[in-house]
Design a protein around this motif. Structure first.
Motif, short mmCIF file in Angstrom:
data_model
loop_
_atom_site.label_atom_id
_atom_site.label_comp_id
_atom_site.label_asym_id
_atom_site.label_seq_id
_atom_site.Cartn_x
_atom_site.Cartn_y
_atom_site.Cartn_z
N UNK A 23 13.99 7.49 -12.62
CA UNK A 23 12.70 7.59 -11.93
C UNK A 23 11.56 7.05 -12.77
N UNK A 24 11.57 7.34 -14.07
CA UNK A 24 10.45 6.85 -14.89
C UNK A 24 10.53 5.33 -15.06
N UNK A 25 11.75 4.79 -15.09
CA UNK A 25 11.86 3.33 -15.11
C UNK A 25 11.26 2.73 -13.84
N UNK A 26 11.57 3.36 -12.72
CA UNK A 26 11.05 2.88 -11.44
C UNK A 26 9.52 2.94 -11.42
N UNK A 27 8.97 4.03 -11.95
CA UNK A 27 7.50 4.16 -12.01
C UNK A 27 6.90 3.05 -12.87
N UNK A 28 7.49 2.83 -14.04
CA UNK A 28 6.96 1.80 -14.95
C UNK A 28 7.00 0.43 -14.27
N UNK A 29 8.10 0.12 -13.65
CA UNK A 29 8.24 -1.18 -13.00
C UNK A 29 7.29 -1.31 -11.81
N UNK A 30 7.12 -0.22 -11.07
CA UNK A 30 6.23 -0.27 -9.90
C UNK A 30 4.79 -0.51 -10.34
N UNK A 31 4.36 0.17 -11.40
CA UNK A 31 2.99 -0.02 -11.89
C UNK A 31 2.81 -1.46 -12.38
N UNK A 32 3.80 -1.96 -13.09
CA UNK A 32 3.72 -3.36 -13.57
C UNK A 32 3.67 -4.33 -12.40
N UNK A 33 4.44 -4.01 -11.36
CA UNK A 33 4.47 -4.92 -10.19
C UNK A 33 3.10 -4.96 -9.50
N UNK A 34 2.51 -3.81 -9.24
CA UNK A 34 1.26 -3.82 -8.47
C UNK A 34 0.07 -4.30 -9.30
#
Ligand code: BTN
Length: 260
Positions: free
Chosen positions: A90-101
């Motif tokens: 989940x934290x990997x997904x959060x990090x990647x999502x923030x980087x994406x947006x």
């Protein structure tokens, strides 16, 4: 039980249900109520604000409008301990999502067990909750994600920030949720196919302060030493000054010069 409505503005990968509300006590509590009622999942619960948001270790989670509050109900067919490792996915997904947006590249780091940091400041937290059946097998799992999109709390033990405060005021919680749902789906697929090893590797590649001096504060003690890694079971590994390796299963971590 609160009434939930489906919001068409949210985009999800195929196969996921969604209940979105303007306000709720806690998206984790709502997901748990539906789990107890027999909902099968995967199902996301999202709210514009929470009136009783909860953090790890019994702490409150400030939940004003503008930030992201989302919980995913799952019923993975695995042991309780294995499911707990999904907090790292989940934290990997959060990090990647923030980087994406935001368009940032590899700027987000992870702090054990499952905080996302931006330049050393906490921008997201995750609260994993589960229940097992009478035989001890996992019944349901809820992955609760809070991201500081527009605001961050003052006077925290660890410095905090928000996406807006870091120069991205145009990002909204729904934008971020769409990216998060997609990235978490990606990591769940990897975890199902290959287990925790690739998740652990990706988490370590983003781990803040690996090899540096840290202090871990647990319910019963403070442990000082060098942040040596993550065990295959998700425990924090600290090498003490005498060379002994300590495994921390639950607690909070601080750089050695700021913490406990
Ligand atoms: C932490 O202490 O760092 C974890 C914070 C988790 C907050 C999220 S917000 C959505 C979900 N609902 C809650 O009540 N808590 C989690």
């Amino acid at each position: 039980m609160n009434t939930a409505t489906t919001e068409p503005e949210y985009k999800l990968p195929p196969g996921y249900g969604l209940a979105a509300s303007e306000a709720i006590d806690s998206t984790n509590d709502e997901a748990k109520r539906w789990a107890v009622n027999g909902m099968s999942g995967p199902h996301w619960f999202v709210a514009g604000r929470q009136t009783a948001g909860r953090g790890r270790r019994g702490r409150a989670w400030a939940s004003e409008p503008g930030n992201l509050y989302a919980s995913l109900l799952l019923r993975p067919d695995c042991a309780v301990g294995e499911a707990a490792l999904l907090s790292f996915a989940a934290v990997l997904a959060v990090a990647e999502a923030i980087e994406e947006v935001t368009g940032l590249f590899r700027k987000l780091t992870c702090k054990w067990p499952n905080d996302a940091l931006y330049e050393g400041k906490k921008i997201s937290g995750i609260l994993l909750e589960s229940a097992s059946d009478r035989d001890g097998a996992l019944d349901w799992l809820v992955i609760g994600v809070g991201v500081n999109v527009a605001h961050f709390p003052d006077h925290t033990d660890f410095p905090a920030t928000s996406i807006a405060a870091e120069g991205y005021p145009g990002i909204t919680a729904p934008d971020l949720f769409t990216a998060l749902a997609r990235r978490l789906d990606h990591w769940l697929k990897i975890w199902r196919q290959a287990g925790f090893a690739p998740v652990r590797e990706a988490w370590l590649a983003r781990a803040a302060g690996l090899g540096e001096a840290i202090t871990a504060r647990t319910a019963s003690e403070e442990v000082h030493g060098r942040f040596a890694g993550l065990s295959p079971e998700g425990a924090l590994l600290i090498e003490a000054q005498d060379g002994a390796m300590r495994e921390i299963l639950a607690g909070d971590v601080f750089p050695a010069n700021t913490g406990a």
